[in-house]
Structure formats: C-alpha cells, structure tokens
Design an enzyme around this catalytic site. Structure first.
Site, short mmCIF file in Angstrom:
data_model
loop_
_atom_site.label_atom_id
_atom_site.label_comp_id
_atom_site.label_asym_id
_atom_site.label_seq_id
_atom_site.Cartn_x
_atom_site.Cartn_y
_atom_site.Cartn_z
N LYS A 150 -13.20 -1.02 6.54
CA LYS A 150 -13.78 -1.93 5.55
C LYS A 150 -14.73 -2.93 6.20
CE LYS A 150 -10.07 -0.20 3.58
NZ LYS A 150 -9.76 0.58 2.43
N ALA A 153 -6.16 -4.52 7.86
CA ALA A 153 -7.27 -3.65 7.47
C ALA A 153 -8.46 -4.40 6.88
CB ALA A 153 -6.77 -2.62 6.47
N ASP A 157 -0.14 -4.56 9.29
CA ASP A 157 -1.26 -3.76 8.81
C ASP A 157 -2.43 -4.72 8.64
OD1 ASP A 157 -3.06 -2.14 7.51
OD2 ASP A 157 -1.53 -1.15 6.27
N TRP A 204 0.88 -1.17 0.00
CA TRP A 204 0.00 0.00 0.00
C TRP A 204 0.92 1.23 0.00
CZ3 TRP A 204 -1.93 2.83 4.72
CH2 TRP A 204 -2.96 3.71 4.40
#
Ligand code: LMR
Length: 394
Positions: free
Chosen positions: A243, A210, A208, A127
């Site tokens: 999300k 997410a 991370d 990302w």
C-alpha cells in the site's frame, strides 16, 4: 484421489473483487479490496517507483538469483523504515517475504516451530486471513474483542480483559496502525498499557504492519510497533510495501524478528532463510529492488514521501466529506466516528442485509460487516454513498 478434496469457500475480499469486475453497471462503486484509488478511480504507479523502474531498466544487467532471505540492502532499508533506531540492528533478523501475507504466514510458522503448543490470539474483527492462516497451519487460536460496535471505537477494556486470559508465552496478533477492518486504532496511552499487560504474560507480539504512512504519518504510525520492539525481547513484525509504495502485485513484504541478542538474531536469520527455501526459495525481487532504490536515494525518497503524504491527506479529506454529508442528510452526528478512524478502512457496522442491499440497489460494494475502503470514494461519489447508506437503513 484429488476429487476427494472439499471445495474451498471463496475468499471474502477477493471474491468481492471478482463480483465487482463482473457487475455490468457503469456507475458501480468499489469500496471492497484495500487498494488506493485516486480521484479518477485509478491506482497509479507512484512517481518515485516509476522513476526507479526506468533507472532499473537502464542499469540492471542480470536476473540471476539473489539471496534466500532477500537482498541485504532491502532488509536493512525495511528495518530502518519500520524500526528506525529503536533497537540494535544486530538484534533484528529480517526476511524478504512475498508481500505482507507471506510475512504473516511465516511469522506464524516460526512461532509454531519454536513453540508447538502455542496459541495465537486474534482480534475480533480482524483481517480474515489472520484466522484462516492460523487454521491452515493447525495453530490453536483464540479471539479477543477489539471493536465496540456502539461507539465504533476500540473496545479497550474488553480487549484488556480478554488478553488477561492469555497463557504465558502465547502469541498475539496486533495491527500496528490503521486497523483492518475497523480503522479504529489504539492511542499512545493504550499501546503502553497493552504492552505492560503483554509483558506480564511473556507474550509474543506479532504485529501486522501494512499501512505505515496512511494513518498519522510515516514515523507517527510506527510508534506502537517501536515501543513494543523496545520493551520486548521478542517481537515479530509483518511489514508490507503493497500500500505505502503502491507495489501490490510485486508482492513486496518483510518479516522482521526482534530477538534478545545478536546470537539469537543469527539463529533466527538462518531459520528465516530456511522458511523461504521450503516455500519459494528466492523472494520476488522486482518490487523490493524498487523500494530499496526509493528509500536509499534522497530525491526518490522525497518524491515518494510527498506522494504518500498526499494520499494520506486525501483519505482524511474523504473521511471528513463523508461524515459531513452524512451529518447533513441524517441530521445527526452518529457518523462522526468516520473521522476518528485511521487509514484506508472504516467499519460501518452494517448488517448482511444492508451490505447486500448496498450492492443490489446501489451497485456499491462493501466487505461484510460494512468495511469500506475510503479510497474507493471520490468527491463525486461521497453524496451518492451517504444517500445510499441512509436508504438501506444504516
Ligand atoms: C484488504 O484487506 O483488502 C487487503 O489487505 C487486500 C487483501 O489481501 O485482503
């Protein structure tokens, strides 16, 4: 004075979002920014979140300040969601952050203050904000190969040989599940091998996280991160609710720091509150309060989980439809990797020209390298997408 500053290049993903909005074509297709869309192309508020909002509207009596680190109920709920009972809760410091990005930023800041010369290893690709936040903080960063552009799977041997060069104590950014941008995830055996290597390097994993629930399931997606939390004395986890609770604009995230003992957890808890105070003081409350209500109320939780499971099912179905359509049109199996990828994204490995041609000729918006947001597709647009991909020479 201010005019001496150099213009910042537009953010690649957010810039694309803007280009899409400005495109007057009515049949354009947005496969750019990572936002879930249903079959009608909408990003609805999840039913459990809407119900929690109604309840909050009725019951909330004040908007006074909360706590610098965020409400304890939210922090506990997030530790439970991400780590379950993998580690002693008293060894985990937890901060309510402004989204997952806020958590990544503060994780890197915390690592930098604890170890000023630290290098952070970032996967290629990753990302884009990982590298840009590290650069902004003037952290030394290194990259490790992650993706095999031929097979479109994880380049595990390359990853291991690059990470074998870490210096003791370096930090490494890992994607907990649903790797962004590739969609290629580590399997259970690879997580174990990787964590053994990282242990030998006394590395600091920064995960991370997410997309919990978008890959194989809420618990299944957390296996890698929980294994790290068990094996390592120190792990940082940047969790996002954007999300999986669909609360994107509410900026709801958490930084969880697994520490060696309760004393260090107390110390780090104070550091985390301090970091919020230096930037935003109090974290944005609304989204976190809704998430807490959903996680703590049996009926809301079950409604949320059903909707999350349905979202995952629809992503898997769209992946399968796209791969099937491409097989039909191209007469080859070369796109079967799409089905093996997890979560919202798949990296098609397109050239810049192909990405530009998709946009120019077909009004289809892809992130550079050909990252597509599977949720931007629908049964209706899958054949259009497949035909366009072959038309531009993918
Ligand atoms: C994405 O990768 O599209 C999302 O995580 C949104 C963002 O902030 O980049």
């Amino acid at each position: 004075m201010l005019e001496s500053l150099k213009p910042q290049p537009p953010d690649k993903i957010i810039g694309l979002m803007q280009l899409f909005r400005e495109d007057p074509r009515t049949d354009k297709i947005d496969l750019g920014v990572g936002v879930y869309r249903n079959a009608d192309g909408l990003t609805p508020i999840m039913a459990a979140i809407k119900d929690a909002e109604r309840q909050l509207l009725r019951e909330q009596t004040t908007k006074t300040y909360t706590a610098l680190a965020g409400e304890p109920e939210y922090r506990d709920a997030m530790v439970e969601l991400v780590l379950a009972d993998a580690v002693n809760r008293q060894c985990v410091a937890a901060l309510h952050t402004a989204g997952g990005t806020g958590a990544v930023r503060l994780a890197l800041e915390l690592a930098q203050s604890a170890s000023p010369g630290i290098s952070v290893w970032i996967p290629t690709p990753s990302w884009p904000s990982h590298a840009s936040i590290a650069k902004h903080l003037k952290l030394s960063s290194r990259t490790y190969r992650y993706f095999d552009h031929e097979s479109k799977l994880v380049a595990f041997d390359n990853m291991m040989s690059d990470l074998a060069q870490m210096r003791k104590g370096d930090a490494v950014i890992l994607h907990g599940c649903c790797h962004n941008p590739t969609g290629a995830d580590l399997n259970a055996g690879q997580w174990s091998e990787l964590s053994t290597l990282l242990e030998s390097k006394e590395a600091l994993p920064i995960v991370d996280f997410a997309y919990q629930g978008f890959g194989d399931g809420l618990e299944e997606d957390a296996r890698g991160v929980r294994e790290l939390a068990v094996k390592f004395d120190e792990v940082m986890i940047a969790a996002s609710c954007s999300k999986n609770f669909g609360v994107y604009r509410e900026r709801t995230g958490a930084l969880l720091v697994r520490t060696e003992n309760t004393r260090t957890a107390g110390l780090i808890q104070g550091q985390l509150a301090y970091l919020n105070r230096q930037s935003i003081s109090f974290p944005p409350d609304h989204g976190a309060r809704l998430v807490t209500m959903v996680l703590r109320d049996a009926a809301l939780r079950s409604s949320w989980l059903n909707e999350l499971n349905a979202i995952r099912g629809s992503l898997q179905h769209l992946r399968q439809s796209l791969a099937d359509e491409l097989r039909k049109l191209s007469g080859s199996d070369r796109f079967s990797f799409i089905v093996s990828h997890k979560g919202m994204f798949t990296l098609l490995g397109a050239t810049d020209e192909q990405v530009a041609a998709m946009r120019r000729k077909h009004g289809i918006y892809l992130v550079g390298g050909g990252r597509i947001n599977i949720a931007g597709l629908s049964e209706r647009t899958v054949p259009i997408m497949a035909a366009a991909m072959l038309d531009v020479g993918m």
